[in-house]
Scaffold this motif. Structure first.
Motif, PDB file in Angstrom:
ATOM      1  N   PRO A 193       0.831  -1.212   0.000  1.00  0.00           N
ATOM      2  CA  PRO A 193       0.000   0.000   0.000  1.00  0.00           C
ATOM      3  C   PRO A 193       0.864   1.260   0.000  1.00  0.00           C
ATOM      4  N   PRO A 194       0.546   2.235  -0.857  1.00  0.00           N
ATOM      5  CA  PRO A 194       1.397   3.421  -0.976  1.00  0.00           C
ATOM      6  C   PRO A 194       1.434   4.232   0.316  1.00  0.00           C
ATOM      7  N   VAL A 195       2.567   4.857   0.527  1.00  0.00           N
ATOM      8  CA  VAL A 195       2.739   5.722   1.692  1.00  0.00           C
ATOM      9  C   VAL A 195       2.115   7.080   1.391  1.00  0.00           C
ATOM     10  N   ARG A 196       1.414   7.602   2.347  1.00  0.00           N
ATOM     11  CA  ARG A 196       0.825   8.918   2.162  1.00  0.00           C
ATOM     12  C   ARG A 196       1.941   9.953   1.970  1.00  0.00           C
ATOM     13  N   GLY A 197       1.877  10.692   0.890  1.00  0.00           N
ATOM     14  CA  GLY A 197       2.934  11.658   0.584  1.00  0.00           C
ATOM     15  C   GLY A 197       4.184  11.026   0.001  1.00  0.00           C
ATOM     16  N   GLY A 198       4.079   9.732  -0.387  1.00  0.00           N
ATOM     17  CA  GLY A 198       5.247   9.022  -0.893  1.00  0.00           C
ATOM     18  C   GLY A 198       5.772   9.587  -2.189  1.00  0.00           C
ATOM     19  N   TYR A 199       4.881   9.935  -3.113  1.00  0.00           N
ATOM     20  CA  TYR A 199       5.335  10.505  -4.386  1.00  0.00           C
ATOM     21  C   TYR A 199       5.954  11.879  -4.179  1.00  0.00           C
ATOM     22  N   ALA A 200       5.412  12.637  -3.257  1.00  0.00           N
ATOM     23  CA  ALA A 200       6.024  13.939  -2.948  1.00  0.00           C
ATOM     24  C   ALA A 200       7.443  13.744  -2.422  1.00  0.00           C
ATOM     25  N   ALA A 201       7.610  12.712  -1.586  1.00  0.00           N
ATOM     26  CA  ALA A 201       8.949  12.414  -1.074  1.00  0.00           C
ATOM     27  C   ALA A 201       9.879  11.997  -2.204  1.00  0.00           C
ATOM     28  N   LEU A 202       9.363  11.186  -3.148  1.00  0.00           N
ATOM     29  CA  LEU A 202      10.184  10.777  -4.284  1.00  0.00           C
ATOM     30  C   LEU A 202      10.569  11.964  -5.163  1.00  0.00           C
ATOM     31  N   LEU A 203       9.672  12.930  -5.285  1.00  0.00           N
ATOM     32  CA  LEU A 203       9.982  14.126  -6.078  1.00  0.00           C
ATOM     33  C   LEU A 203      11.141  14.922  -5.487  1.00  0.00           C
ATOM     34  N   VAL A 204      11.395  14.708  -4.202  1.00  0.00           N
ATOM     35  CA  VAL A 204      12.551  15.340  -3.556  1.00  0.00           C
ATOM     36  C   VAL A 204      13.758  14.412  -3.587  1.00  0.00           C
ATOM     37  N   TRP A 244       6.002   9.207 -14.722  1.00  0.00           N
ATOM     38  CA  TRP A 244       6.624  10.032 -15.762  1.00  0.00           C
ATOM     39  C   TRP A 244       6.899  11.450 -15.261  1.00  0.00           C
ATOM     40  N   ALA A 245       6.032  11.956 -14.413  1.00  0.00           N
ATOM     41  CA  ALA A 245       6.292  13.269 -13.813  1.00  0.00           C
ATOM     42  C   ALA A 245       7.544  13.225 -12.948  1.00  0.00           C
ATOM     43  N   LEU A 246       7.722  12.096 -12.266  1.00  0.00           N
ATOM     44  CA  LEU A 246       8.919  11.923 -11.440  1.00  0.00           C
ATOM     45  C   LEU A 246      10.176  11.984 -12.305  1.00  0.00           C
ATOM     46  N   ALA A 247      10.139  11.313 -13.452  1.00  0.00           N
ATOM     47  CA  ALA A 247      11.287  11.334 -14.359  1.00  0.00           C
ATOM     48  C   ALA A 247      11.547  12.743 -14.894  1.00  0.00           C
ATOM     49  N   VAL A 248      10.462  13.424 -15.281  1.00  0.00           N
ATOM     50  CA  VAL A 248      10.605  14.777 -15.842  1.00  0.00           C
ATOM     51  C   VAL A 248      11.169  15.746 -14.802  1.00  0.00           C
ATOM     52  N   VAL A 249      10.654  15.682 -13.586  1.00  0.00           N
ATOM     53  CA  VAL A 249      11.132  16.576 -12.527  1.00  0.00           C
ATOM     54  C   VAL A 249      12.599  16.302 -12.206  1.00  0.00           C
ATOM     55  N   THR A 250      12.960  15.026 -12.182  1.00  0.00           N
ATOM     56  CA  THR A 250      14.347  14.664 -11.881  1.00  0.00           C
ATOM     57  C   THR A 250      15.295  15.253 -12.916  1.00  0.00           C
ATOM     58  N   VAL A 251      14.944  15.126 -14.193  1.00  0.00           N
ATOM     59  CA  VAL A 251      15.786  15.688 -15.255  1.00  0.00           C
ATOM     60  C   VAL A 251      15.786  17.214 -15.181  1.00  0.00           C
ATOM     61  N   ALA A 252      14.624  17.798 -14.926  1.00  0.00           N
ATOM     62  CA  ALA A 252      14.529  19.260 -14.876  1.00  0.00           C
ATOM     63  C   ALA A 252      15.376  19.842 -13.747  1.00  0.00           C
ATOM     64  N   VAL A 253      15.322  19.217 -12.574  1.00  0.00           N
ATOM     65  CA  VAL A 253      16.097  19.710 -11.437  1.00  0.00           C
ATOM     66  C   VAL A 253      17.591  19.646 -11.724  1.00  0.00           C
ATOM     67  N   ASN A 254      18.011  18.619 -12.438  1.00  0.00           N
ATOM     68  CA  ASN A 254      19.433  18.433 -12.729  1.00  0.00           C
ATOM     69  C   ASN A 254      19.872  19.086 -14.041  1.00  0.00           C
ATOM     70  N   SER A 255      18.946  19.716 -14.741  1.00  0.00           N
ATOM     71  CA  SER A 255      19.276  20.267 -16.060  1.00  0.00           C
ATOM     72  C   SER A 255      20.257  21.431 -15.984  1.00  0.00           C
ATOM     73  N   TYR A 256      20.322  22.123 -14.844  1.00  0.00           N
ATOM     74  CA  TYR A 256      21.193  23.297 -14.763  1.00  0.00           C
ATOM     75  C   TYR A 256      22.660  22.917 -14.918  1.00  0.00           C
ATOM     76  N   TRP A 257      23.025  21.669 -14.558  1.00  0.00           N
ATOM     77  CA  TRP A 257      24.397  21.209 -14.798  1.00  0.00           C
ATOM     78  C   TRP A 257      24.457  20.208 -15.941  1.00  0.00           C
ATOM     79  N   LEU A 258      23.361  19.496 -16.185  1.00  0.00           N
ATOM     80  CA  LEU A 258      23.358  18.463 -17.208  1.00  0.00           C
ATOM     81  C   LEU A 258      23.457  19.059 -18.613  1.00  0.00           C
ATOM     82  N   VAL A 259      22.727  20.138 -18.867  1.00  0.00           N
ATOM     83  CA  VAL A 259      22.744  20.754 -20.202  1.00  0.00           C
ATOM     84  C   VAL A 259      24.128  21.293 -20.558  1.00  0.00           C
TER      85      VAL A 259
END
Length: 645
Positions: A193-204, A244-259
């Motif tokens: 069973p998913p943890v309440r706020g689990g996806y928010a935690a993963l986004l961090v 997919w939002a998790l993947a997009v956010v992860t790339v976006a957060v790291n884009s400042y050095w990745l690009v």
């Protein structure tokens, strides 16, 4: 009659029984070991930690803090390696550490204290991460306590993990336990069973894992992608969107050095020198055989805790298979993925660039999470009582035979542990101890003496520094031009460092004079081991005695100057090179500087109606090339080279 006082006392302390008592004991041991190995007087002292890689990362932090104050996320640093882009490639294992330091520094904390606190925070968090991961997998409270305890033991007594944070590779040590937490949380959210706020935690946590160390991607990608594909048919549309939002956010957060990194791939120089374990190293690790320091690190192999964790994890997987535990495939697949990266990654395409032996650390941590249930079920009085009497003596004998190995784990990493009276245990702990204690210390007095000597020398040219950690330190401590630092820097600019090459290279022999002239070397600081091919060249070098207590100093008899063609006075600083009294090479309107070219550099003339542009000047033995300044229509007498924003 019942003693009411005894009853009250029993009630008062009854909560310490069972798993709660285990947590308290393990936490107390962890606190004592952390404070012993990371003394608070050093954390809050006047210097950053002195470990070799700590110097590299503090040099990055110090340089990029200055760059950020000017609004730059990476910067051309003309004072290191004849000019190189700091913050572009080589610090992709320092991004989260730098951001941590930046926030605390802007809140008023000294930069070096903020830098040191990151290690302390990671040390405290290690067993907590493993406990949370075990909790997310839904194992019993007692099993969670065992995972917490194994986290304590791994952090302090597993040689690779201790080598990471003891020597300064703190970002990967941190990513090691952070990745385990991400893997467990991702499983929980997809398999419930998913943890309440689990996806928010993963986004961090997921973007943070990649910010902490870029090779977190390799540890996480296989298990997470595999789980998603396995669950794709049964996941609701909202769950797909969240993944997919998790993947997009992860790339976006790291884009400042990745690009910027991806747009400068032509400057990257992949390396396969370190951490290239092959399958036979699994046996070496099991037997604690020290084979190759470039693979397993410069520390005696102490892998007992790792071995116990992996074997107990296998025991748990066997029990889960019998019980048809839903987490079996993911848990076993993740362990197999990390094991494969560690011992077979060097045989695969692309993976060698990650230095794959490093993945033994997250493998050990994931195994510790899985080991908890088996240890909880089997390390009990009941289990011991079920062992036949005929086998108990054998079990006790095996434990006695194991005692020297257990003691070796402790003695290698606990400072001051006296073995002189331990007789048969003595040989177990006195073999090849490169880091007998790994207690973190501040910058040595000797380093500071060398820095004072460097700062006192005339500004004639660059300092070629043999010991790479000293080179990193001198860059941030003196702001003098350095050729040195970590020799495997993953960028073409490292070719300006003589000690990047093997001592069989012609630059050490016939090509030495040309090398010294090409890069305007004015001083050389040599350390152990001696390199006679350099130090016997007294036709080129003038001995200047011993600096500190062990560094041999030489002055180049004829420094070549900062200008390869033409003449000028040059003054360099972070992100800019100022040129005055410039005279072009005869018959041209060009001037060539002995600084590495970078396409972002621009030329700004200080002479009215006279412009200048920059071109790349090829240099033998250096792929990057130097800077050619071309006048339009003539070479200005004064101009400034700056990094474009």
């Amino acid at each position: 009659m019942t003693d009411p006082t005894a009853t009250a006392g029993s009630t008062r302390w009854g909560w310490l029984r069972g798993h709660r008592g285990m947590f308290v004991v393990f936490a107390a041991i962890h606190a004592g070991l952390v404070l012993n190995a990371i003394p608070l007087r050093v954390v809050f002292g006047a210097q950053p930690f002195s470990g070799p890689d700590y110097q590299t990362h503090f040099q990055h932090t110090h340089t990029l803090t200055r760059a950020l104050a000017e609004g730059r996320l990476w910067v051309y640093d003309p004072m290191m390696l004849a000019g190189y882009p700091a913050g572009l490639f080589f610090d992709v294992d320092n991004k989260a550490h730098f951001l941590f330091c930046t926030v605390l520094h802007r809140l008023g904390l000294p930069l070096h204290v903020a830098f040191n606190l990151f290690t302390l925070a990671s040390a405290i968090a290690m067993p907590i991460s493993l406990w949370l991961a075990a909790r997310l997998l839904g194992v019993s409270a007692r099993a969670q306590a065992w995972s917490f305890g194994l986290g304590v033991l791994l952090w302090h007594f597993e040689s690779l993990i201790r080598f990471f944070w003891g020597g300064g590779m703190i970002s990967f040590a941190t990513a090691t336990h952070l990745c385990v937490l991400v893997l467990a949380l991702f499983y929980r959210q997809l398999c419930g069973p998913p943890v309440r706020g689990g996806y928010a935690a993963l986004l961090v946590l997921l973007p943070l894992a990649l910010l902490t160390h870029v090779w977190s991607f390799a540890a996480l990608a296989g298990p997470m992608i595999g789980l998603y594909l396995a669950r794709a048919r049964v996941l609701p549309l909202a769950a797909h969107a969240r993944v997919w939002a998790l993947a997009v956010v992860t790339v976006a957060v790291n884009s400042y050095w990745l690009v910027p990194a991806l747009t400068h791939m032509e400057l990257m120089a992949p390396s396969h020198k370190l951490g290239q374990a092959t399958p036979d190293f699994a046996l070496y690790d099991l037997l604690e055989v020290f084979v190759d320091p470039l693979t397993t690190g410069f520390v005696r192999q102490r892998t007992l805790v790792r071995t116990v964790a992996v074997l107990a994890a296998i025991g748990t997987l066997v029990a889960w298979r019998r019980a048809r535990e839903p987490a079996l495939r993911y848990a076993g697949g993740t362990l197999l993925w990390l094991f494969g990266l560690t011992y077979a990654g060097a045989l695969l395409p692309l993976v060698p660039a990650t230095e794959p032996y490093r993945f033994a650390a997250p493998m050990a941590c994931w195994a510790a999470v899985l080991a908890g249930p088996w240890l909880a079920d089997n390390l009990t009085r009941r289990t011991w009582s079920q062992v036949p009497a005929s086998l108990r003596g054998l079990a006790v004998g095996l434990l006695i035979l194991l005692a020297p190995r257990v003691y070796a784990q402790l003695a290698t990493f606990v400072p001051g542990l006296d073995v002189s009276s331990m007789g048969f245990l003595k040989s177990a702990v006195q073999e090849e101890q490169f880091f007998p204690s790994m207690r973190l210390k501040p910058i040595s007095d000797e380093f500071q003496e060398v820095a004072a000597w460097v700062a006192a020398q005339p500004d004639e040219g660059r300092f070629l520094v043999h010991y790479w950690a000293l080179g990193e330190y001198l860059r941030w401590a003196t702001d003098r031009p350095i050729l040195g630092g970590f020799p495997d820097r993953r960028t073409t600019h490292e070719q300006s460092n003589l000690f990047h090459f093997l001592d069989s290279d012609e630059r050490y022999n016939e090509g030495l004079e040309r090398y010294l002239q090409t890069f305007n070397v004015a001083y050389i600081l040599m350390s152990v081991p001696h390199i006679p091919a350099i130090e016997r060249r007294l036709d080129l070098l003038e001995p200047r005695g011993i600096v500190g207590s062990s560094y041999r100093a030489y002055r180049v008899r004829k420094p070549a100057g900062w200008v390869a063609r033409g003449s000028a006075q040059v003054r360099a600083g972070l992100g800019r090179i100022e040129v005055s009294a410039a005279e072009p090479a005869p018959g041209t309107e060009e001037l060539v500087l002995r600084y590495h070219w970078l396409r972002e550099l621009t030329c700004r003339s200080a002479v009215q109606n006279v412009d200048c542009r920059l071109e790349r000047e090829p240099v033998e033995g250096d792929e990057t090339g130097f800077i050619r300044v071309v006048g339009a229509p003539r070479l200005p007498a004064e101009f400034v080279l700056e990094q474009a924003r």
